[in-house]
Write a protein that holds these residues in place. Structure first.
Motif, PDB file in Angstrom:
ATOM      1  N   HIS A   3       0.711  -0.906  -0.235  1.00  0.00           N
ATOM      2  CA  HIS A   3       0.013  -0.103   0.121  1.00  0.00           C
ATOM      3  C   HIS A   3       0.925   1.410  -0.101  1.00  0.00           C
ATOM      4  O   HIS A   3       1.843   1.730   0.818  1.00  0.00           O
ATOM      5  CB  HIS A   3      -0.599   0.087   1.407  1.00  0.00           C
ATOM      6  CG  HIS A   3      -2.362  -1.144   1.293  1.00  0.00           C
ATOM      7  ND1 HIS A   3      -3.521  -0.940   1.013  1.00  0.00           N
ATOM      8  CD2 HIS A   3      -1.574  -1.769   1.752  1.00  0.00           C
ATOM      9  CE1 HIS A   3      -3.665  -2.201   1.246  1.00  0.00           C
ATOM     10  NE2 HIS A   3      -2.745  -3.296   1.656  1.00  0.00           N
ATOM     11  N   ALA A  54       3.971   2.506  -7.231  1.00  0.00           N
ATOM     12  CA  ALA A  54       2.373   1.926  -7.315  1.00  0.00           C
ATOM     13  C   ALA A  54       3.262   0.448  -9.233  1.00  0.00           C
ATOM     14  O   ALA A  54       2.596  -0.519  -9.000  1.00  0.00           O
ATOM     15  CB  ALA A  54       1.572   2.127  -7.930  1.00  0.00           C
ATOM     16  N   THR A  72      -1.842  -0.443  -3.486  1.00  0.00           N
ATOM     17  CA  THR A  72      -2.507   0.356  -4.556  1.00  0.00           C
ATOM     18  C   THR A  72      -2.430   1.540  -3.606  1.00  0.00           C
ATOM     19  O   THR A  72      -2.368   1.392  -2.414  1.00  0.00           O
ATOM     20  CB  THR A  72      -4.033  -0.392  -3.118  1.00  0.00           C
ATOM     21  OG1 THR A  72      -4.473  -1.852  -4.042  1.00  0.00           O
ATOM     22  CG2 THR A  72      -5.028   0.698  -3.039  1.00  0.00           C
ATOM     23  N   HIS A  84      -4.021   4.959  -1.379  1.00  0.00           N
ATOM     24  CA  HIS A  84      -4.934   5.881  -1.233  1.00  0.00           C
ATOM     25  C   HIS A  84      -4.600   7.472  -0.620  1.00  0.00           C
ATOM     26  O   HIS A  84      -4.109   7.245   0.428  1.00  0.00           O
ATOM     27  CB  HIS A  84      -4.774   4.533   0.864  1.00  0.00           C
ATOM     28  CG  HIS A  84      -4.982   3.321   0.256  1.00  0.00           C
ATOM     29  ND1 HIS A  84      -6.113   2.923   0.348  1.00  0.00           N
ATOM     30  CD2 HIS A  84      -4.251   2.274   0.672  1.00  0.00           C
ATOM     31  CE1 HIS A  84      -6.471   1.343   0.108  1.00  0.00           C
ATOM     32  NE2 HIS A  84      -4.491   1.173  -0.231  1.00  0.00           N
ATOM     33  N   HIS A 127      -6.774   5.290  -7.428  1.00  0.00           N
ATOM     34  CA  HIS A 127      -6.325   5.135  -5.748  1.00  0.00           C
ATOM     35  C   HIS A 127      -7.694   4.599  -5.301  1.00  0.00           C
ATOM     36  O   HIS A 127      -8.893   4.360  -6.326  1.00  0.00           O
ATOM     37  CB  HIS A 127      -6.654   6.281  -4.969  1.00  0.00           C
ATOM     38  CG  HIS A 127      -7.382   6.916  -5.431  1.00  0.00           C
ATOM     39  ND1 HIS A 127      -8.250   7.449  -6.459  1.00  0.00           N
ATOM     40  CD2 HIS A 127      -7.782   7.638  -4.271  1.00  0.00           C
ATOM     41  CE1 HIS A 127      -9.126   9.111  -6.914  1.00  0.00           C
ATOM     42  NE2 HIS A 127      -8.862   8.718  -4.903  1.00  0.00           N
ATOM     43  N   VAL A 128      -7.464   4.215  -4.392  1.00  0.00           N
ATOM     44  CA  VAL A 128      -8.705   3.907  -3.453  1.00  0.00           C
ATOM     45  C   VAL A 128      -8.840   4.640  -2.224  1.00  0.00           C
ATOM     46  O   VAL A 128      -7.977   5.083  -1.133  1.00  0.00           O
ATOM     47  CB  VAL A 128      -8.753   2.416  -2.467  1.00  0.00           C
ATOM     48  CG1 VAL A 128      -9.921   1.667  -1.658  1.00  0.00           C
ATOM     49  CG2 VAL A 128      -8.407   1.283  -3.752  1.00  0.00           C
TER      50      VAL A 128
END
Length: 459
Positions: free
Chosen positions: A51, A69, A75, A77, A88-89
């Motif tokens: 992450h 990434a 991922t 954030h 993105h999340v």
């Protein structure tokens, strides 16, 4: 539990690798553009970077989230209010990320930017209370963040005040504070320390910016002491909020005559050697910004015009490559190339060189007395100038020297002075580039040196 701090010394930025070594998983918080150190640390510690967390959309340096990434498949954030335009999340206040027995909890702390979020770290195998907080650009060691890089400065200051007193300062005293910037960064004030960490309790008691509890008085104090904004910060924000970046710098080698031609066509030639080497002999019209001192990227971003091509000159090719990496970190991406082989090549080809006189600060009064024509230009910030200046000196911050100040006569000699000799070195090269016939670089100190020697200052 795993927490490693990675510092970008040129910009005073701090980022973090956090995780659980036993579980073999980690996250990077606020990565710099050069991501090699995170990858090396992860391999050494036996963890996978799964992450990437951003405390906010940075305004002073280009993030490495796209590069990480691409390299790891991690991922990304960032808080929903950032409205990021890359894959993105998003998260909201209170969101949690589990990395083995490390729990990372989002603590929304708006002010520096609306989306700004700190991250508390919890060792759930031992206790639920946080043992550390990554404060990003909210609370620093000895200072707090500036409020004027995203919204109206007073609104930003109110947000920071409330985030500090209603959120961060409610954490237990023993909570470790790991900030997003150290002393020298433009994202805070002059109180920022070079210490890498602190605690909530220590900052509550000894951080001068936390002692004023009246919100309106605090806001006025916060906006009164603001320094210049980071150069091209809007462009950096756009890069960090836009499509993911993964590329490096293409820096083709250029022969001396080609460097001369490109400079004539408008490229800025930046000499990254020491100021001593530059003053002794440099390419006519080049600007001196040494990579040996902190702040190379910031100084470059100030003197380089938007979309102006850049040619880098070092002692050798390695100097130029190093400078290009520092330039990428502040969003400078248009490189014409480098002088192949450095200044040795230029001198070997018999190309013309220019020189700048050097005068030690303590000898400046003697130099002024012997030459009544000498003009003294103080190139510090206005707040420094107002706090104390040499009688009869003129003022222009070095980063505003895109043209000669009206009060400067280019036919008369000009001595550039600052506090240490670093900013005056950049200014001296800019003055020569702007056509001043005789430039003097004041070195080994500055205005404060003269005051300590008994020279009276005007205020």
């Amino acid at each position: 539990m795993l927490l490693r701090q990675v510092i970008h010394d040129d910009l005073g930025c701090a980022s973090y690798l956090v995780g659980d070594a036993g579980a073999g998983v980690a996250a990077v918080v606020d990565p710099r553009y050069d991501v090699g150190e995170y990858l090396s640390l992860a391999r050494f510690l036996g963890v996978r970077i799964a992450h990437v967390l951003e405390t906010h959309t940075h305004a002073d340096h280009v993030s490495g989230h796209g590069r990480l990434a691409a390299a790891t498949g991690a991922t990304i954030h960032i808080h929903r209010l950032a409205q990021a335009r890359f894959e993105h999340v998003p998260f909201d206040d209170g969101w949690e990320l589990e990395l083995g027995e490390l729990r990372v909890r989002a603590l929304h702390t708006p002010g520096h930017r609306p989306e700004h979020t700190a991250f508390t770290l919890h060792d759930v195998g031992r206790a639920d209370e946080p043992w550390a907080v990554l404060t990003g650009d909210s609370l620093f060691v000895g200072d707090v963040a500036r409020p004027d890089l995203a919204i109206e400065k007073r609104d930003g200051a109110r947000g920071i005040f409330r985030s500090l007193h209603e959120r961060l300062l409610t954490l237990p005293d023993m909570t470790e504070v790991w900030p997003g910037h150290l002393g020298g960064s433009m994202c805070g004030g002059p109180g920022m320390d070079l210490k890498v960490a602190s605690t909530i309790g220590y900052e509550r008691r000894h951080n001068a910016r936390l002692q004023e509890r009246d919100e309106e008085r605090w806001v006025e104090q916060a906006v009164a002491g603001l320094g210049p904004q980071p150069p091209n910060f809007e462009a950096i924000v756009a890069l960090n909020n836009g499509p993911l970046l993964a590329g490096g710098a293409e820096l083709p080698p250029l022969e001396p005559h080609e460097v001369e031609r490109r400079a004539g066509a408008g490229a800025l030639v930046v000499d990254v050697r020491t100021d001593v080497q530059f003053d002794d002999a440099h390419i006519p019209g080049a600007v001196s910004i040494p990579i040996q001192h902190a702040g190379f990227g910031t100084k470059l971003a100030w003197v380089l015009a938007p979309d102006q091509p850049l040619v880098l000159v070092g002692r050798d090719d390695d100097d130029a490559e190093h400078a290009a990496a520092l330039a990428l970190a502040v969003g400078v991406r248009r490189f014409d190339g480098r002088l192949a082989g450095g200044m040795t090549t230029w001198r070997a080809d018999g190309m013309p060189v220019a020189r700048i006189e050097r005068v030690a600060a303590e000898r400046l009064p003697e130099r002024r007395a012997s030459d009544p024509e000498l003009q003294v230009l103080d190139v510090r910030e206005r707040s420094e100038w107002e706090a104390g200046r040499l009688p009869g000196s003129l003022h222009a911050p070095y980063h505003e020297l895109r043209e000669l100040p009206e009060a400067i006569d280019p036919r008369r000699p000009v001595a550039a002075i600052c506090a240490s000799g670093q900013r005056s070195g950049v200014a001296a090269s800019l003055l020569a580039r702007l056509g001043v016939r005789e430039v003097v670089h004041v070195v080994r100190g500055g205005v404060g040196t003269l005051e300590r020697a008994g020279v009276p200052l005007e205020r």
